[in-house]
Design an enzyme around this catalytic site. Structure first.
Site, PDB file in Angstrom:
ATOM      1  N   HIS A 111      49.687  46.204  52.081  1.00  0.00           N
ATOM      2  CA  HIS A 111      50.354  45.822  53.332  1.00  0.00           C
ATOM      3  C   HIS A 111      50.586  44.324  53.455  1.00  0.00           C
ATOM      4  CE1 HIS A 111      49.347  49.718  55.728  1.00  0.00           C
ATOM      5  NE2 HIS A 111      49.789  49.963  54.511  1.00  0.00           N
ATOM      6  N   CYS A 138      31.957  32.843  47.781  1.00  0.00           N
ATOM      7  CA  CYS A 138      30.953  31.952  48.351  1.00  0.00           C
ATOM      8  C   CYS A 138      29.872  32.852  48.945  1.00  0.00           C
ATOM      9  CB  CYS A 138      31.546  30.979  49.375  1.00  0.00           C
ATOM     10  SG  CYS A 138      32.136  31.680  50.932  1.00  0.00           S
ATOM     11  N   HIS A 178      56.393  46.279  55.472  1.00  0.00           N
ATOM     12  CA  HIS A 178      55.313  45.328  55.206  1.00  0.00           C
ATOM     13  C   HIS A 178      55.871  44.003  54.683  1.00  0.00           C
ATOM     14  CE1 HIS A 178      52.652  48.627  55.974  1.00  0.00           C
ATOM     15  NE2 HIS A 178      53.187  49.326  54.995  1.00  0.00           N
ATOM     16  N   ASP A 207      31.200  28.904  44.656  1.00  0.00           N
ATOM     17  CA  ASP A 207      30.204  27.874  44.921  1.00  0.00           C
ATOM     18  C   ASP A 207      28.843  28.455  44.564  1.00  0.00           C
ATOM     19  OD1 ASP A 207      29.449  29.533  47.046  1.00  0.00           O
ATOM     20  OD2 ASP A 207      29.779  28.037  48.600  1.00  0.00           O
ATOM     21  N   THR A 260      29.314  34.043  52.012  1.00  0.00           N
ATOM     22  CA  THR A 260      29.838  35.095  52.894  1.00  0.00           C
ATOM     23  C   THR A 260      31.291  35.461  52.621  1.00  0.00           C
ATOM     24  OG1 THR A 260      30.607  33.515  54.548  1.00  0.00           O
ATOM     25  CG2 THR A 260      28.324  34.353  54.785  1.00  0.00           C
TER      26      THR A 260
END
Length: 147
Positions: free
Chosen positions: A98, A65, A133, A8, A67
């Site tokens: 993992h 974006c 895992h 974005d 954050t």
């Protein structure tokens, strides 16, 4: 490797740097936008990138974006996708080894270009370890069926 990428307006500049990095490292890039600095809704970009990975058009995805939080939440709503917000190389390696994450989420306003490109490199070169895992990843994937 074929990589889908999108951002974005909060992640546009970093996305452009990542696209250059990917091309320089001989990756095929599916750039799903944005292609100019304009306001868009991040869930739409996250869905496009995550869907392209889930549908097999790309092997991995990268979404940016401001954050990384919003796109990670949105991408994880796409069935079969494990998206990881990573802020350092250790997180990127663990996300792959993992958790077998296929989509990397980054925050364009919280991480510099240099560290972000290092994270991308680690994410793309790390492989899932399997073993114990894999059992846990199957349990994550089973959560899709619950809903």
């Amino acid at each position: 490797m074929h990589i889908a990428i999108g951002a974005d307006q909060g992640g546009f500049e970093l996305k452009e740097k990542i696209v250059e990095y990917l091309a320089a490292h001989d990756h095929k890039v599916l750039d799903l936008g944005i292609h100019e600095l304009k306001s868009v809704d991040y869930p739409d970009i996250a869905k496009s990138v995550a869907r392209s990975v889930a549908d097999g058009e790309a092997e991995r995805g990268i979404i940016v974006c401001a954050t990384g939080l919003g796109v990670s939440m949105a991408a994880n709503k796409v069935r079969g996708i494990r998206a990881a917000l990573c802020t350092d190389c250790y997180m990127a390696r663990m996300a792959r080894e993992h958790n077998d994450a296929q989509v990397l989420c980054l925050g364009g306003r919280v991480i510099g270009f240099g560290p972000a490109l290092e994270i991308v490199g680690v994410f793309l070169t790390s492989e899932a370890q399997g073993g114990r895992h894999a059992r846990r990843v199957r349990k994550i994937d089973a959560l899709d069926e619950r809903e």
